[in-house]
Design a protein around this motif. Structure first.
Motif, PDB file in Angstrom:
ATOM      1  N   PHE A 194      -8.946   8.168   0.727  1.00 35.62           N
ATOM      2  CA  PHE A 194      -9.062   6.744   1.061  1.00 35.62           C
ATOM      3  C   PHE A 194     -10.555   6.603   1.666  1.00 35.62           C
ATOM      4  O   PHE A 194     -10.725   6.817   3.130  1.00 35.62           O
ATOM      5  CB  PHE A 194      -8.078   6.023   1.921  1.00 35.62           C
ATOM      6  CG  PHE A 194      -6.558   6.229   1.293  1.00 35.62           C
ATOM      7  CD1 PHE A 194      -6.388   5.257   0.432  1.00 35.62           C
ATOM      8  CD2 PHE A 194      -5.851   7.200   1.624  1.00 35.62           C
ATOM      9  CE1 PHE A 194      -4.910   5.413  -0.190  1.00 35.62           C
ATOM     10  CE2 PHE A 194      -4.471   7.196   1.245  1.00 35.62           C
ATOM     11  CZ  PHE A 194      -4.209   6.241   0.273  1.00 35.62           C
ATOM     12  N   GLN A 232      10.097   3.366   2.421  1.00 39.80           N
ATOM     13  CA  GLN A 232      10.066   3.405   3.942  1.00 39.80           C
ATOM     14  C   GLN A 232      10.748   2.021   4.466  1.00 39.80           C
ATOM     15  O   GLN A 232      11.355   1.817   5.347  1.00 39.80           O
ATOM     16  CB  GLN A 232       8.666   3.698   4.586  1.00 39.80           C
ATOM     17  CG  GLN A 232       8.932   4.351   6.077  1.00 39.80           C
ATOM     18  CD  GLN A 232       7.492   4.763   6.488  1.00 39.80           C
ATOM     19  OE1 GLN A 232       6.804   4.229   6.722  1.00 39.80           O
ATOM     20  NE2 GLN A 232       7.445   6.309   6.394  1.00 39.80           N
ATOM     21  N   PRO A 247       3.843  15.393  11.106  1.00 37.40           N
ATOM     22  CA  PRO A 247       3.518  14.430  11.970  1.00 37.40           C
ATOM     23  C   PRO A 247       3.070  13.340  11.573  1.00 37.40           C
ATOM     24  O   PRO A 247       2.627  13.180  10.181  1.00 37.40           O
ATOM     25  CB  PRO A 247       2.643  15.164  12.909  1.00 37.40           C
ATOM     26  CG  PRO A 247       1.925  16.085  12.140  1.00 37.40           C
ATOM     27  CD  PRO A 247       2.912  16.441  11.028  1.00 37.40           C
ATOM     28  N   ASN A 248       2.813  12.066  12.123  1.00 37.02           N
ATOM     29  CA  ASN A 248       2.306  10.814  11.901  1.00 37.02           C
ATOM     30  C   ASN A 248       0.894  11.158  11.379  1.00 37.02           C
ATOM     31  O   ASN A 248       0.142  11.967  11.632  1.00 37.02           O
ATOM     32  CB  ASN A 248       2.177   9.861  12.814  1.00 37.02           C
ATOM     33  CG  ASN A 248       3.418   9.249  13.300  1.00 37.02           C
ATOM     34  OD1 ASN A 248       3.653   9.496  14.453  1.00 37.02           O
ATOM     35  ND2 ASN A 248       4.102   8.753  12.630  1.00 37.02           N
ATOM     36  N   GLY A 249       0.797  10.488   9.875  1.00 41.05           N
ATOM     37  CA  GLY A 249      -0.545  10.688   9.266  1.00 41.05           C
ATOM     38  C   GLY A 249      -0.736  11.876   8.397  1.00 41.05           C
ATOM     39  O   GLY A 249      -1.922  12.190   8.059  1.00 41.05           O
ATOM     40  N   ALA A 286      -6.235  11.987   2.858  1.00 39.70           N
ATOM     41  CA  ALA A 286      -4.772  11.980   3.045  1.00 39.70           C
ATOM     42  C   ALA A 286      -4.217  13.024   2.618  1.00 39.70           C
ATOM     43  O   ALA A 286      -3.010  13.538   3.244  1.00 39.70           O
ATOM     44  CB  ALA A 286      -4.291  10.464   2.427  1.00 39.70           C
ATOM     45  N   GLY A 305       0.304  12.727   5.781  1.00 41.11           N
ATOM     46  CA  GLY A 305       0.035  12.434   4.262  1.00 41.11           C
ATOM     47  C   GLY A 305       1.359  12.201   3.411  1.00 41.11           C
ATOM     48  O   GLY A 305       1.345  12.388   2.238  1.00 41.11           O
ATOM     49  N   LYS A 306       2.468  12.424   4.296  1.00 40.32           N
ATOM     50  CA  LYS A 306       3.889  12.305   3.403  1.00 40.32           C
ATOM     51  C   LYS A 306       3.978  11.010   2.570  1.00 40.32           C
ATOM     52  O   LYS A 306       4.584  11.254   1.609  1.00 40.32           O
ATOM     53  CB  LYS A 306       4.837  12.149   4.573  1.00 40.32           C
ATOM     54  CG  LYS A 306       4.903  13.416   5.378  1.00 40.32           C
ATOM     55  CD  LYS A 306       6.052  13.489   6.639  1.00 40.32           C
ATOM     56  CE  LYS A 306       6.106  12.423   7.443  1.00 40.32           C
ATOM     57  NZ  LYS A 306       4.891  12.377   8.387  1.00 40.32           N
ATOM     58  N   THR A 307       3.626   9.810   3.030  1.00 32.79           N
ATOM     59  CA  THR A 307       4.030   8.645   2.473  1.00 32.79           C
ATOM     60  C   THR A 307       3.118   8.631   1.294  1.00 32.79           C
ATOM     61  O   THR A 307       3.408   8.372  -0.019  1.00 32.79           O
ATOM     62  CB  THR A 307       3.802   7.397   3.062  1.00 32.79           C
ATOM     63  OG1 THR A 307       4.834   7.560   3.968  1.00 32.79           O
ATOM     64  CG2 THR A 307       3.886   6.145   2.195  1.00 32.79           C
ATOM     65  N   THR A 308       1.873   9.111   1.366  1.00 39.09           N
ATOM     66  CA  THR A 308       0.555   9.231   0.328  1.00 39.09           C
ATOM     67  C   THR A 308       1.216  10.194  -0.926  1.00 39.09           C
ATOM     68  O   THR A 308       1.253   9.961  -2.016  1.00 39.09           O
ATOM     69  CB  THR A 308      -0.547   9.736   0.734  1.00 39.09           C
ATOM     70  OG1 THR A 308      -0.938   8.791   2.015  1.00 39.09           O
ATOM     71  CG2 THR A 308      -1.735   9.515  -0.126  1.00 39.09           C
ATOM     72  N   THR A 329     -11.226   9.088   4.421  1.00 37.57           N
ATOM     73  CA  THR A 329     -10.064   9.756   4.867  1.00 37.57           C
ATOM     74  C   THR A 329      -9.548  10.611   3.833  1.00 37.57           C
ATOM     75  O   THR A 329      -9.276   9.972   2.723  1.00 37.57           O
ATOM     76  CB  THR A 329      -9.059   8.812   5.271  1.00 37.57           C
ATOM     77  OG1 THR A 329      -9.553   7.846   6.246  1.00 37.57           O
ATOM     78  CG2 THR A 329      -7.848   9.427   5.741  1.00 37.57           C
ATOM     79  N   HIS A 358      10.813  13.181  10.041  1.00 37.48           N
ATOM     80  CA  HIS A 358      10.164  13.542  11.335  1.00 37.48           C
ATOM     81  C   HIS A 358      10.965  14.558  11.905  1.00 37.48           C
ATOM     82  O   HIS A 358      10.602  14.982  13.071  1.00 37.48           O
ATOM     83  CB  HIS A 358       9.781  12.273  12.183  1.00 37.48           C
ATOM     84  CG  HIS A 358       8.472  11.743  11.854  1.00 37.48           C
ATOM     85  ND1 HIS A 358       7.335  12.155  11.953  1.00 37.48           N
ATOM     86  CD2 HIS A 358       8.475  10.534  11.114  1.00 37.48           C
ATOM     87  CE1 HIS A 358       6.274  11.197  11.466  1.00 37.48           C
ATOM     88  NE2 HIS A 358       7.204  10.275  10.886  1.00 37.48           N
TER      89      HIS A 358
END
Ligand SMILES: Nc1ncnc2c1ncn2[C@@H]1O[C@H](COP(=O)(O)OP(=O)(O)OP(=O)(O)O)[C@@H](O)[C@H]1O
Length: 256
Positions: free
Chosen positions: A19, A86, A43-45, A24, A47-50, A22, A189
């Motif tokens: 992006f 999510q 952890p947060n960020g 991801a 890249g799981k949702t991506t 970034t 998580h």
């Protein structure tokens, strides 16, 4: 191949997603065999949702490719895939029954609404607005809806986030039941939850795969001296060098 034998369900080959500046996802490759439950941890960020967005056909990779059921996903095999987002859309005043009817109609499943409500154990809450369901009830409804068309593969983005331990347990049982005959690819998580539910693990940190394989393989790879008790937690710490606080994976230096 005989039924019941593990077979390739999801495979990523050098998946990269940018992006702007970034990155991801950075050259992500793995193979997940099914049936069973694969937990994607990071952890947060991380890249799981991506990653889920790409595998669900909602976004295109910048580079790389993936296979579903051993084939290129063109056209995307919608009928064989279920999705729990999510943040599921919650339309004001729509009841649990209407929600179940809507998605049964979309997938053309006769008798779907009753199946959804029964699987979610929400028959007694059928006339309640989805927005008024408890967190656990809503999670059960979204999961039961995602499998109304009997998909072989289900993507779930943190389906138990924000649930209390008792509801996590109830939803966990539901997921284990579903994973007996299909493949669940689930982000979380919660290392304790992954320890209890997962057959396979994918550790993602900073858009890169740190390790993937069966839970047994990754847990056994942890040297004796690093073992503190909970298999997945030890494995995550070993492969990812990430701090663990109260069962949750947290990037080093990240505020809680
Ligand atoms: N649409 C977007 N535009 C710009 N950056 C994005 C976009 N989507 C994700 N990112 C960035 O990509 C990286 C990975 O984000 P992603 O949401 O996939 O992580 P995640 O592991 O799902 O995080 P979380 O656990 O917080 O849900 C982050 O740095 C995020 O800020």
């Amino acid at each position: 191949m005989t039924e019941g034998q593990p077979r390739e369900i999801v495979a990523a080959v050098g998946l990269t997603k940018r992006f702007g500046d970034t990155v991801a996802l950075d050259d992500v490759s793995f193979v997940v065999e099914g049936p069973g439950l694969c937990a994607v941890l990071g952890p947060n960020g991380a890249g799981k949702t991506t990653l889920l967005d790409l595998l669900e056909g909602l976004a295109e990779p910048t580079r790389g490719a993936y296979r579903l059921f051993g084939k290129e996903p063109r056209p995307y095999p919608r009928r064989r895939v279920g999705v729990v987002m999510q943040k599921e859309a919650q339309i004001e005043r729509v009841t649990a029954r209407e929600y179940a009817e809507l998605f049964s109609a979309i997938y053309g499943v006769r008798g779907g609404p009753l199946r959804i409500l029964a699987r979610a154990r929400l028959e007694h809450r059928a006339e309640t607005a989805v927005t008024r369901l408890s967190g656990g009830e809503a999670a059960r409804l979204f999961i039961a809806t995602a499998v109304v068309h009997d998909p072989t593969l289900v993507f779930l983005d943190e389906p138990t986030a924000h649930l209390d331990p008792e509801n996590k347990r109830i939803v966990g049982e539901m997921l284990r039941e579903l994973a007996a005959e299909r493949t669940l690819f689930m982000t979380t998580h919660d290392l304790r939850e992954a320890d209890a539910l997962a057959d396979r693990l994918l550790f993602l940190v900073g858009g890169r795969v740190r390790a993937s394989g069966t839970k047994a393989e990754l847990v056994q790879a942890v040297p004796e001296a690093e073992r503190r008790g909970l298999g997945v937690e030890d494995a995550f710490f070993h492969f990812c060098a990430i701090e663990i606080r109260e069962g949750q994976a947290i990037g080093r230096g990240e505020a809680t």
